[in-house]
Design an enzyme around this catalytic site. Structure first.
Site, PDB file in Angstrom:
ATOM      1  N   GLY A 198       0.102 -14.063  -0.432  1.00  0.00           N
ATOM      2  CA  GLY A 198      -0.110 -12.551  -1.015  1.00  0.00           C
ATOM      3  C   GLY A 198       1.218 -12.060  -1.272  1.00  0.00           C
ATOM      4  O   GLY A 198       2.212 -12.830  -1.262  1.00  0.00           O
ATOM      5  N   SER A 199       1.185 -10.970  -1.798  1.00  0.00           N
ATOM      6  CA  SER A 199       2.594 -10.392  -2.310  1.00  0.00           C
ATOM      7  C   SER A 199       3.249  -9.851  -1.060  1.00  0.00           C
ATOM      8  O   SER A 199       3.068  -8.737  -0.606  1.00  0.00           O
ATOM      9  CB  SER A 199       2.148  -9.108  -3.213  1.00  0.00           C
ATOM     10  OG  SER A 199       3.441  -8.580  -3.573  1.00  0.00           O
ATOM     11  N   THR A 200       4.144 -10.601  -0.457  1.00  0.00           N
ATOM     12  CA  THR A 200       4.755 -10.325   0.603  1.00  0.00           C
ATOM     13  C   THR A 200       5.824  -9.351   0.520  1.00  0.00           C
ATOM     14  O   THR A 200       6.065  -8.613   1.551  1.00  0.00           O
ATOM     15  CB  THR A 200       5.443 -11.651   1.206  1.00  0.00           C
ATOM     16  OG1 THR A 200       6.368 -12.284   0.285  1.00  0.00           O
ATOM     17  CG2 THR A 200       4.591 -12.851   1.396  1.00  0.00           C
ATOM     18  N   VAL A 201       6.292  -9.005  -0.663  1.00  0.00           N
ATOM     19  CA  VAL A 201       7.104  -7.891  -0.768  1.00  0.00           C
ATOM     20  C   VAL A 201       6.786  -6.346  -0.593  1.00  0.00           C
ATOM     21  O   VAL A 201       7.439  -5.627  -0.142  1.00  0.00           O
ATOM     22  CB  VAL A 201       7.955  -8.027  -2.164  1.00  0.00           C
ATOM     23  CG1 VAL A 201       7.044  -7.621  -3.235  1.00  0.00           C
ATOM     24  CG2 VAL A 201       9.365  -7.271  -2.398  1.00  0.00           C
ATOM     25  N   LYS A 202       5.303  -6.363  -0.772  1.00  0.00           N
ATOM     26  CA  LYS A 202       4.767  -4.864  -0.394  1.00  0.00           C
ATOM     27  C   LYS A 202       4.997  -4.415   0.908  1.00  0.00           C
ATOM     28  O   LYS A 202       5.300  -3.357   1.213  1.00  0.00           O
ATOM     29  CB  LYS A 202       3.092  -5.192  -0.685  1.00  0.00           C
ATOM     30  CG  LYS A 202       2.915  -5.211  -2.288  1.00  0.00           C
ATOM     31  CD  LYS A 202       1.425  -5.042  -2.539  1.00  0.00           C
ATOM     32  CE  LYS A 202       1.153  -5.055  -3.743  1.00  0.00           C
ATOM     33  NZ  LYS A 202       1.352  -6.521  -4.739  1.00  0.00           N
TER      34      LYS A 202
END
Length: 219
Positions: A198-202
């Site tokens: 998943g978008s880990t930067v979020k």
């Protein structure tokens, strides 16, 4: 179990032919939890005997009908968990052992897995809430994986893969597990599956925004 053993022993005279022998077996108190992490045991195959690093040592080498670790920690730590046989050498006609070698038990191994966290993560995979286009919400099992690592120390606290399987019933259910082409419960999706995360930067942006007090508040 112990109560059954006691009951049978008390009635041994009424059960001709019954012989009670001590034995050992593995019990997995958490059932499905961490089954991919632990791995399982199977009988050695001819290829295992040929590749045995202890081949030629009668007390350490594998023999037919021996069990060895497959997958997970059982395989990784096989050299640690496996012990060594004992041996008595007797002179013909003598009752006492002329030479005795005591068996050596395998060593213990300890993991960093937080089993309670592992159980909770796997439980969540079993009841994932899905919202459909018509607005209805349903909960059901989902495929996936989750890994939790202690950033400070690097320890793996949880390594979950769903769907899973019950190690206590592995032998009985093996044919079904192998044949489940759609769900593939034997596949460790945390280590053997190629998938985009998943978008880990979020999470990083969210934590930074919360710390700075910049997170928007919806009315």
């Amino acid at each position: 179990d112990n109560p059954t053993y006691i009951q049978l022993k008390k009635n041994a005279e009424r059960l001709p032919g019954l012989v009670l022998r001590d034995s050992t077996h593995r019990r997995y108190p958490y059932g499905r939890a961490a089954s991919h992490v632990l791995g399982y045991l199977t009988r050695v195959q001819r290829e295992d005997l040929e590749r045995d690093p202890s081949r030629g040592d009668p007390l350490s080498q594998y023999q037919y009908n021996d069990l060895m670790g497959r997958q997970g920690l059982e395989a990784l730590l096989e050299p640690v968990l496996r012990g060594r046989r004992g041996q008595d050498i007797r002179v013909i006609g003598s009752q006492a052992a002329d030479q005795r070698t005591d068996p050596q038990r395998g060593r213990d191994a300890r993991t960093t897995i937080d089993i309670e966290m592992q159980v909770e993560i796997e439980r969540l995979f079993g009841a994932v809430r899905i919202k459909y286009d018509d607005g209805t919400i349903a909960a059901g099992p989902a495929h996936g994986a989750a890994v939790v690592i202690d950033v400070a120390g690097g320890e793996v606290l949880a390594l979950a893969s769903a769907p899973s399987f019950d190690l206590n019933r592995f032998d009985q259910d093996y044919a079904t597990l192998v044949g489940a082409d759609l769900n593939q419960p034997l596949l460790n999706r945390a280590t053997q599956w190629t998938a985009e995360p998943g978008s880990t930067v979020k999470q990083i942006v969210g934590i930074a925004g919360d710390a700075a007090g910049w997170l928007p508040v919806s009315a």
